[in-house]
Each structure stands twice: as C-alpha cells, then as structure tokens.
Design a protein around this motif. Structure first.
Motif, PDB file in Angstrom:
ATOM      1  N   THR A  15      30.025  10.849   9.868  1.00  0.00           N
ATOM      2  CA  THR A  15      29.433  10.867  11.212  1.00  0.00           C
ATOM      3  C   THR A  15      30.417  11.146  12.340  1.00  0.00           C
ATOM      4  O   THR A  15      30.016  11.546  13.418  1.00  0.00           O
ATOM      5  N   GLN A  16      31.687  10.836  12.133  1.00  0.00           N
ATOM      6  CA  GLN A  16      32.714  10.892  13.181  1.00  0.00           C
ATOM      7  C   GLN A  16      32.399   9.944  14.339  1.00  0.00           C
ATOM      8  O   GLN A  16      32.816  10.170  15.463  1.00  0.00           O
ATOM      9  N   GLY A  17      31.650   8.890  14.062  1.00  0.00           N
ATOM     10  CA  GLY A  17      31.308   7.854  15.037  1.00  0.00           C
ATOM     11  C   GLY A  17      29.841   7.496  14.931  1.00  0.00           C
ATOM     12  O   GLY A  17      29.005   8.382  14.772  1.00  0.00           O
ATOM     13  N   PHE A  18      29.551   6.209  14.978  1.00  0.00           N
ATOM     14  CA  PHE A  18      28.165   5.765  14.871  1.00  0.00           C
ATOM     15  C   PHE A  18      28.031   4.385  15.504  1.00  0.00           C
ATOM     16  O   PHE A  18      29.020   3.683  15.716  1.00  0.00           O
ATOM     17  N   THR A  19      26.807   4.034  15.813  1.00  0.00           N
ATOM     18  CA  THR A  19      26.518   2.708  16.354  1.00  0.00           C
ATOM     19  C   THR A  19      25.951   1.863  15.231  1.00  0.00           C
ATOM     20  O   THR A  19      25.062   2.294  14.498  1.00  0.00           O
ATOM     21  N   LEU A  20      26.493   0.670  15.107  1.00  0.00           N
ATOM     22  CA  LEU A  20      26.182  -0.236  14.021  1.00  0.00           C
ATOM     23  C   LEU A  20      25.383  -1.416  14.547  1.00  0.00           C
ATOM     24  O   LEU A  20      25.762  -2.024  15.555  1.00  0.00           O
ATOM     25  N   LEU A  21      24.280  -1.739  13.884  1.00  0.00           N
ATOM     26  CA  LEU A  21      23.513  -2.947  14.180  1.00  0.00           C
ATOM     27  C   LEU A  21      23.933  -4.002  13.168  1.00  0.00           C
ATOM     28  O   LEU A  21      23.927  -3.748  11.959  1.00  0.00           O
ATOM     29  N   ILE A  22      24.315  -5.168  13.655  1.00  0.00           N
ATOM     30  CA  ILE A  22      24.898  -6.226  12.827  1.00  0.00           C
ATOM     31  C   ILE A  22      23.983  -7.440  12.839  1.00  0.00           C
ATOM     32  O   ILE A  22      23.582  -7.906  13.909  1.00  0.00           O
ATOM     33  N   VAL A  23      23.672  -7.959  11.646  1.00  0.00           N
ATOM     34  CA  VAL A  23      22.854  -9.162  11.532  1.00  0.00           C
ATOM     35  C   VAL A  23      23.581 -10.149  10.624  1.00  0.00           C
ATOM     36  O   VAL A  23      23.785  -9.877   9.435  1.00  0.00           O
ATOM     37  N   LEU A  24      23.988 -11.265  11.192  1.00  0.00           N
ATOM     38  CA  LEU A  24      24.624 -12.321  10.392  1.00  0.00           C
ATOM     39  C   LEU A  24      23.534 -13.126   9.702  1.00  0.00           C
ATOM     40  O   LEU A  24      22.502 -13.449  10.299  1.00  0.00           O
ATOM     41  N   VAL A  25      23.801 -13.472   8.439  1.00  0.00           N
ATOM     42  CA  VAL A  25      22.806 -14.097   7.583  1.00  0.00           C
ATOM     43  C   VAL A  25      23.374 -15.375   6.975  1.00  0.00           C
ATOM     44  O   VAL A  25      24.533 -15.408   6.563  1.00  0.00           O
ATOM     45  N   GLY A  26      22.520 -16.394   6.895  1.00  0.00           N
ATOM     46  CA  GLY A  26      22.822 -17.602   6.138  1.00  0.00           C
ATOM     47  C   GLY A  26      21.975 -17.576   4.873  1.00  0.00           C
ATOM     48  O   GLY A  26      20.823 -17.142   4.908  1.00  0.00           O
ATOM     49  N   THR A  27      22.532 -18.039   3.770  1.00  0.00           N
ATOM     50  CA  THR A  27      21.803 -17.974   2.488  1.00  0.00           C
ATOM     51  C   THR A  27      21.741 -19.337   1.806  1.00  0.00           C
ATOM     52  O   THR A  27      21.910 -19.427   0.599  1.00  0.00           O
ATOM     53  N   GLN A  28      21.498 -20.369   2.549  1.00  0.00           N
ATOM     54  CA  GLN A  28      21.457 -21.692   1.960  1.00  0.00           C
ATOM     55  C   GLN A  28      20.122 -21.950   1.258  1.00  0.00           C
ATOM     56  O   GLN A  28      19.070 -21.524   1.717  1.00  0.00           O
ATOM     57  N   GLU A  29      20.220 -22.663   0.128  1.00  0.00           N
ATOM     58  CA  GLU A  29      19.053 -23.120  -0.628  1.00  0.00           C
ATOM     59  C   GLU A  29      18.106 -21.992  -0.991  1.00  0.00           C
ATOM     60  O   GLU A  29      16.883 -22.136  -0.975  1.00  0.00           O
ATOM     61  N   GLY A  30      18.667 -20.817  -1.311  1.00  0.00           N
ATOM     62  CA  GLY A  30      17.843 -19.701  -1.744  1.00  0.00           C
ATOM     63  C   GLY A  30      17.068 -19.015  -0.635  1.00  0.00           C
ATOM     64  O   GLY A  30      16.231 -18.158  -0.901  1.00  0.00           O
ATOM     65  N   ARG A  31      17.331 -19.371   0.598  1.00  0.00           N
ATOM     66  CA  ARG A  31      16.638 -18.768   1.736  1.00  0.00           C
ATOM     67  C   ARG A  31      17.573 -17.808   2.453  1.00  0.00           C
ATOM     68  O   ARG A  31      18.781 -18.001   2.467  1.00  0.00           O
ATOM     69  N   VAL A  32      16.985 -16.801   3.066  1.00  0.00           N
ATOM     70  CA  VAL A  32      17.738 -15.845   3.873  1.00  0.00           C
ATOM     71  C   VAL A  32      17.388 -16.125   5.329  1.00  0.00           C
ATOM     72  O   VAL A  32      16.254 -15.901   5.757  1.00  0.00           O
ATOM     73  N   ASN A  33      18.345 -16.671   6.062  1.00  0.00           N
ATOM     74  CA  ASN A  33      18.127 -17.029   7.463  1.00  0.00           C
ATOM     75  C   ASN A  33      18.895 -16.071   8.368  1.00  0.00           C
ATOM     76  O   ASN A  33      20.082 -15.830   8.161  1.00  0.00           O
ATOM     77  N   LEU A  34      18.209 -15.539   9.368  1.00  0.00           N
ATOM     78  CA  LEU A  34      18.845 -14.659  10.340  1.00  0.00           C
ATOM     79  C   LEU A  34      19.506 -15.528  11.393  1.00  0.00           C
ATOM     80  O   LEU A  34      18.853 -16.365  12.011  1.00  0.00           O
TER      81      LEU A  34
END
Length: 126
Positions: A15-34
């Motif tokens: 791409t020679q440059g791009f915009t990135l969307l970042i989502v931090l995730v928690g994965t406790q107890e088999g769940r995916v939390n944003l």
C-alpha cells in the motif's frame, strides 16, 4: 520477528501507507470482550511489535489480543473518515464478534490468533 511484523511489512509494501483500525480485545472465560478502539495512520514499516504493544498498553486496559483492520482499500484515509469507519466497525463487532475474522488478530506476543466458533454453554445456576 513476529507474525505482526511480517504482516505490517507485507501490507505496507502493498500500500505504501494505510490507515489502521485497532480494537483491543479481552478473552477471559471464553468470551471475546471489546475493550478500546482507535485508528492509526501507518506511514512506514519500521514499528516493531514490542513498540506497538507498548503503545497498546498505554490504553490503560488489560488486553489479551488486538484485532486490526484496514480502514479502506484506498490506503490512507482522513481522520474524519477513519473515525466514522471505526464507529461503524465497533457497531458491527458489538453485534457479531465473528467479524474479527475479517481482520488480522494477534495475541500479546504478536502471534496470529484464530477465532473459532464456540459451542453454546448452559448457564451455571447457583
């Protein structure tokens, strides 16, 4: 070198440059939390995973993984467009966590993760 480093170099070369969307995730107890989200304009391929992870740690939340999405095929996008696309992404992810599969998913060590379907679990009643 990590999977993140390889992905970043390959994506930047494409791409020679791009915009990135970042989502931090928690994965406790088999769940995916944003947990938190942000956007970032990538204008080089010289950020190594330890530096990126340190920036993510600056979010102030205990995260287990990060999902990364390109804001668009056009490469770099304006801040306003990135914010709008991040809002759309977060609404979509709130409704369907499996959309994480459409991005790049890495653990705290910068290694690729895969999101598998889980079997529904019977609630535990006390």
């Amino acid at each position: 070198m990590t999977d993140f480093d390889d992905w970043l170099r390959a994506t930047f070369a494409e791409t020679q440059g791009f915009t990135l969307l970042i989502v931090l995730v928690g994965t406790q107890e088999g769940r995916v939390n944003l947990l938190r989200s942000a956007h970032l304009h990538v204008i080089g391929d010289d950020i190594a995973w330890p530096v990126m992870a340190a920036h993510l740690d600056g979010s102030g939340v205990a995260w287990d993984a990060v999902a990364l999405f390109r804001a668009g095929r056009e490469g770099l996008v304006a801040d306003g467009i990135a914010k709008e696309r991040l809002d759309q992404l977060m609404r979509a992810l709130n409704g369907d966590r499996t959309l994480i599969r459409d991005g790049e998913f890495f653990n705290r060590d910068g290694l690729r993760l895969r999101l598998d379907d889980a079997e529904p679990q019977v609630p535990i009643l006390n």
